[in-house]
Design a protein around this motif. Structure first.
Motif, PDB file in Angstrom:
ATOM      1  N   VAL A  63       3.373   2.694   6.173  1.00 11.78           N
ATOM      2  CA  VAL A  63       3.617   2.467   4.742  1.00 11.78           C
ATOM      3  C   VAL A  63       2.311   2.138   4.038  1.00 11.78           C
ATOM      4  O   VAL A  63       2.006   2.690   2.977  1.00 11.78           O
ATOM      5  CB  VAL A  63       4.667   1.358   4.525  1.00 11.78           C
ATOM      6  N   LEU A  64       1.530   1.248   4.614  1.00 11.60           N
ATOM      7  CA  LEU A  64       0.245   0.897   4.001  1.00 11.60           C
ATOM      8  C   LEU A  64      -0.656   2.118   3.871  1.00 11.60           C
ATOM      9  O   LEU A  64      -1.278   2.332   2.827  1.00 11.60           O
ATOM     10  CB  LEU A  64      -0.462  -0.173   4.832  1.00 11.60           C
ATOM     11  N   HIS A  65      -0.724   2.899   4.925  1.00  9.06           N
ATOM     12  CA  HIS A  65      -1.604   4.071   4.922  1.00  9.06           C
ATOM     13  C   HIS A  65      -1.171   5.106   3.891  1.00  9.06           C
ATOM     14  O   HIS A  65      -2.000   5.681   3.186  1.00  9.06           O
ATOM     15  CB  HIS A  65      -1.634   4.692   6.319  1.00  9.06           C
ATOM     16  N   SER A  66       0.118   5.332   3.783  1.00  7.26           N
ATOM     17  CA  SER A  66       0.586   6.424   2.932  1.00  7.26           C
ATOM     18  C   SER A  66       0.925   6.010   1.503  1.00  7.26           C
ATOM     19  O   SER A  66       0.997   6.865   0.618  1.00  7.26           O
ATOM     20  CB  SER A  66       1.810   7.095   3.569  1.00  7.26           C
TER      21      SER A  66
ATOM     22  N   LYS B 183      -0.606   4.825  -4.151  1.00  7.26           N
ATOM     23  CA  LYS B 183       0.468   5.210  -5.068  1.00  7.26           C
ATOM     24  C   LYS B 183       1.143   3.994  -5.708  1.00  7.26           C
ATOM     25  O   LYS B 183       1.491   4.007  -6.883  1.00  7.26           O
ATOM     26  CB  LYS B 183       1.505   6.053  -4.326  1.00  7.26           C
ATOM     27  N   TYR B 184       1.329   2.933  -4.929  1.00  7.10           N
ATOM     28  CA  TYR B 184       2.036   1.750  -5.419  1.00  7.10           C
ATOM     29  C   TYR B 184       1.114   0.567  -5.683  1.00  7.10           C
ATOM     30  O   TYR B 184       1.578  -0.555  -5.888  1.00  7.10           O
ATOM     31  CB  TYR B 184       3.138   1.356  -4.429  1.00  7.10           C
ATOM     32  N   SER B 185      -0.188   0.794  -5.679  1.00 12.33           N
ATOM     33  CA  SER B 185      -1.188  -0.251  -5.928  1.00 12.33           C
ATOM     34  C   SER B 185      -0.938  -1.491  -5.060  1.00 12.33           C
ATOM     35  O   SER B 185      -0.915  -2.615  -5.550  1.00 12.33           O
ATOM     36  CB  SER B 185      -1.216  -0.642  -7.410  1.00 12.33           C
ATOM     37  N   LEU B 186      -0.763  -1.253  -3.774  1.00 12.20           N
ATOM     38  CA  LEU B 186      -0.482  -2.353  -2.853  1.00 12.20           C
ATOM     39  C   LEU B 186      -1.769  -3.097  -2.482  1.00 12.20           C
ATOM     40  O   LEU B 186      -2.815  -2.469  -2.300  1.00 12.20           O
ATOM     41  CB  LEU B 186       0.171  -1.822  -1.578  1.00 12.20           C
TER      42      LEU B 186
ATOM     43  N   ARG C  47      11.672  -2.212   1.025  1.00 10.50           N
ATOM     44  CA  ARG C  47      11.502  -3.658   1.263  1.00 10.50           C
ATOM     45  C   ARG C  47      10.066  -3.966   1.656  1.00 10.50           C
ATOM     46  O   ARG C  47       9.487  -4.963   1.197  1.00 10.50           O
ATOM     47  CB  ARG C  47      12.477  -4.136   2.341  1.00 10.50           C
ATOM     48  N   THR C  48       9.463  -3.111   2.478  1.00 12.12           N
ATOM     49  CA  THR C  48       8.079  -3.310   2.902  1.00 12.12           C
ATOM     50  C   THR C  48       7.135  -3.298   1.708  1.00 12.12           C
ATOM     51  O   THR C  48       6.269  -4.165   1.573  1.00 12.12           O
ATOM     52  CB  THR C  48       7.676  -2.239   3.934  1.00 12.12           C
ATOM     53  N   ILE C  49       7.305  -2.334   0.826  1.00 13.06           N
ATOM     54  CA  ILE C  49       6.467  -2.248  -0.376  1.00 13.06           C
ATOM     55  C   ILE C  49       6.619  -3.514  -1.211  1.00 13.06           C
ATOM     56  O   ILE C  49       5.634  -4.098  -1.671  1.00 13.06           O
ATOM     57  CB  ILE C  49       6.817  -0.987  -1.188  1.00 13.06           C
ATOM     58  N   GLY C  50       7.843  -3.970  -1.405  1.00 14.31           N
ATOM     59  CA  GLY C  50       8.085  -5.178  -2.184  1.00 14.31           C
ATOM     60  C   GLY C  50       7.446  -6.406  -1.578  1.00 14.31           C
ATOM     61  O   GLY C  50       6.853  -7.241  -2.287  1.00 14.31           O
ATOM     62  N   ILE C  51       7.543  -6.542  -0.273  1.00 12.94           N
ATOM     63  CA  ILE C  51       6.957  -7.697   0.408  1.00 12.94           C
ATOM     64  C   ILE C  51       5.441  -7.682   0.261  1.00 12.94           C
ATOM     65  O   ILE C  51       4.826  -8.704  -0.064  1.00 12.94           O
ATOM     66  CB  ILE C  51       7.370  -7.706   1.899  1.00 12.94           C
TER      67      ILE C  51
END
Length: 109
Positions: A42-45, A49-52, A7-11
């Motif tokens: 999550v942001l750091h790791s 990988k997920y192009s956040l 959910r964090t990645i999606g947001i």
């Protein structure tokens, strides 16, 4: 991957250009209001990988929390390139803060 991390990645992915969200805001939306530090993890790791758009996440005062000077300058530059302005060291969250439409009445600024 945990549901909170997903959910964090999606947001974070959904934060539009020219807008920012806070760590705590993302944690609340992801279902764990007290997990702002987990958002940092999550942001750091997973940003690469997920192009956040990691640069669109700031602290609750509208300040950049990154201590590394080079990365801090990079974040400021990326935000300015998106049209975000700073008042001293802060971003006006009322002007540049993002609240997803689906969040409804739960948003705070």
């Amino acid at each position: 991957m945990t549901p909170f991390t997903e959910r964090t990645i999606g947001i974070i992915r959904d934060i539009p250009k020219g807008k920012v969200m806070t760590y705590g805001q993302i944690a609340r939306l992801a279902g764990s209001p007290r997990a702002a530090r987990q958002v940092v993890r999550v942001l750091h790791s997973m940003s690469e990988k997920y192009s956040l758009p990691w640069h669109r996440v700031v602290n609750s005062r509208g300040e950049i929390s990154i201590q590394d000077e080079e990365t801090r300058c990079q974040q400021i530059l990326l935000l300015k390139l998106e049209g975000i302005t700073f008042e001293g060291n802060k971003i006006n969250l009322k002007s540049f803060g993002y609240q997803p439409e689906w969040w409804g009445a739960f948003g705070e600024y």
